[in-house]
Write an enzyme that holds these catalytic residues in place. Structure first.
Site, short mmCIF file in Angstrom:
data_model
loop_
_atom_site.label_atom_id
_atom_site.label_comp_id
_atom_site.label_asym_id
_atom_site.label_seq_id
_atom_site.Cartn_x
_atom_site.Cartn_y
_atom_site.Cartn_z
N ALA A 108 22.56 28.31 31.76
CA ALA A 108 21.64 29.24 32.42
C ALA A 108 22.41 30.31 33.19
CB ALA A 108 20.72 28.48 33.37
N VAL A 109 23.51 29.92 33.82
CA VAL A 109 24.34 30.89 34.54
C VAL A 109 24.98 31.87 33.58
CG1 VAL A 109 26.41 31.13 35.97
CG2 VAL A 109 24.74 29.34 36.48
N THR A 110 25.42 31.38 32.42
CA THR A 110 26.01 32.25 31.40
C THR A 110 25.02 33.33 30.97
OG1 THR A 110 27.42 30.47 30.57
CG2 THR A 110 27.00 32.32 29.09
N ASP B 123 31.54 34.31 34.67
CA ASP B 123 32.51 33.72 33.75
C ASP B 123 33.30 32.60 34.43
OD1 ASP B 123 31.89 35.10 31.51
OD2 ASP B 123 33.61 36.45 31.55
N ASP C 108 30.30 29.61 35.65
CA ASP C 108 29.82 28.63 34.66
C ASP C 108 30.93 27.69 34.23
OD1 ASP C 108 31.29 30.31 33.01
OD2 ASP C 108 29.58 31.02 31.85
N GLY C 109 32.18 28.21 34.19
CA GLY C 109 33.30 27.33 33.86
C GLY C 109 33.52 26.27 34.92
N ARG D 202 33.26 22.19 34.47
CA ARG D 202 34.34 21.27 34.86
C ARG D 202 33.84 20.21 35.83
NH1 ARG D 202 37.12 26.14 35.06
NH2 ARG D 202 36.93 26.21 37.34
N ASP E 227 28.76 31.00 25.40
CA ASP E 227 29.58 31.85 26.25
C ASP E 227 30.23 32.97 25.45
OD1 ASP E 227 30.79 32.24 28.97
OD2 ASP E 227 32.64 31.95 27.84
N ASP F 245 29.44 36.99 25.68
CA ASP F 245 30.54 37.93 25.94
C ASP F 245 30.48 39.11 24.97
OD1 ASP F 245 31.50 36.41 28.00
OD2 ASP F 245 33.21 35.58 26.89
#
Length: 209
Positions: free
Chosen positions: A33-35, A69, A72-73, A77, A90, A94
């Site tokens: 969702a953040v992506t 970027d 979301d990473g 994690r 992702d 991009d």
């Protein structure tokens, strides 16, 4: 994540990003969702502002949106889950964002009847997409292709610098940056194709040279 953003994150932004990521996860928000939200932000900045000539406002909105970027990473994690769909999403977002950024710049300069700048923006878009495609295709075929002097993050930083130069009135600043990005992207494409060529045609262990 591209090299520059990874270095910046490790250098200091991780202390800000990680707590925000944890808070979003507690709220039930997913990395995917953040992506998507980050890409929507880029589209707003590019299509809503850059196409109308508000390049500095677009730069601010796009820069803030691109911070997802890292966000979301960090969320992925913290969840401890490697999700292949998330990686595909992702990468796809991009490509959409890159197209919107450079396409909107090209559109604006087309309305200003400046064909040289239109060509520079479109070539930035084309070469940038090929840079990413060559790596993705090579890795899909089983080759290693983690080389090149410019990646997505460097392109975004470059166009950001160009936007700042445009804002402060430096003559040919944005145009020079875009042509430089084109040249560096072409070099990167050559580096990546050359790397795959050497792997594809190198003798197997024990094979006669």
């Amino acid at each position: 994540m591209a090299k520059i953003l990874s270095v910046v994150s490790r250098a200091g932004l991780a202390r800000i990003v990680d707590p925000v990521a944890a808070a979003l996860l507690r709220a039930g928000i997913t990395p995917n969702a953040v992506t998507v939200a980050g890409t929507v932000g880029v589209l707003v900045g590019a299509l809503g502002f850059a196409t109308r000539g508000y390049l500095f406002a677009a730069l601010v909105i796009i820069t803030l949106s691109c911070l997802t970027d890292m966000l979301d990473g960090a969320m992925a994690r913290q969840r401890g889950i490697t999700n292949k769909f998330g990686a595909l999403l992702d990468s796809s977002m991009d490509r959409i964002a890159d197209g919107a950024i450079f396409g909107s710049v090209a559109f604006y300069y087309a309305t200003q009847h400046q064909p040289r700048l239109v060509a520079a923006a479109l070539l930035c878009l084309l070469t940038g997409q090929v840079v990413s495609y060559v790596k993705a295709r090579a890795e899909g075929l089983g080759f290693t292709c983690n080389v090149g002097i410019i990646e997505r993050a460097e392109r975004l930083v470059g166009i950001g610098i160009g936007g700042v130069l445009w804002k402060i009135g430096v003559p040919y600043g944005l145009e020079t940056v875009m042509w430089l990005l084109v040249a560096l992207s072409i070099v990167t494409i050559g580096q990546r194709i050359g790397t795959v060529y050497r792997q594809a045609y190198s003798p197997e262990p024990g094979e006669a040279r």
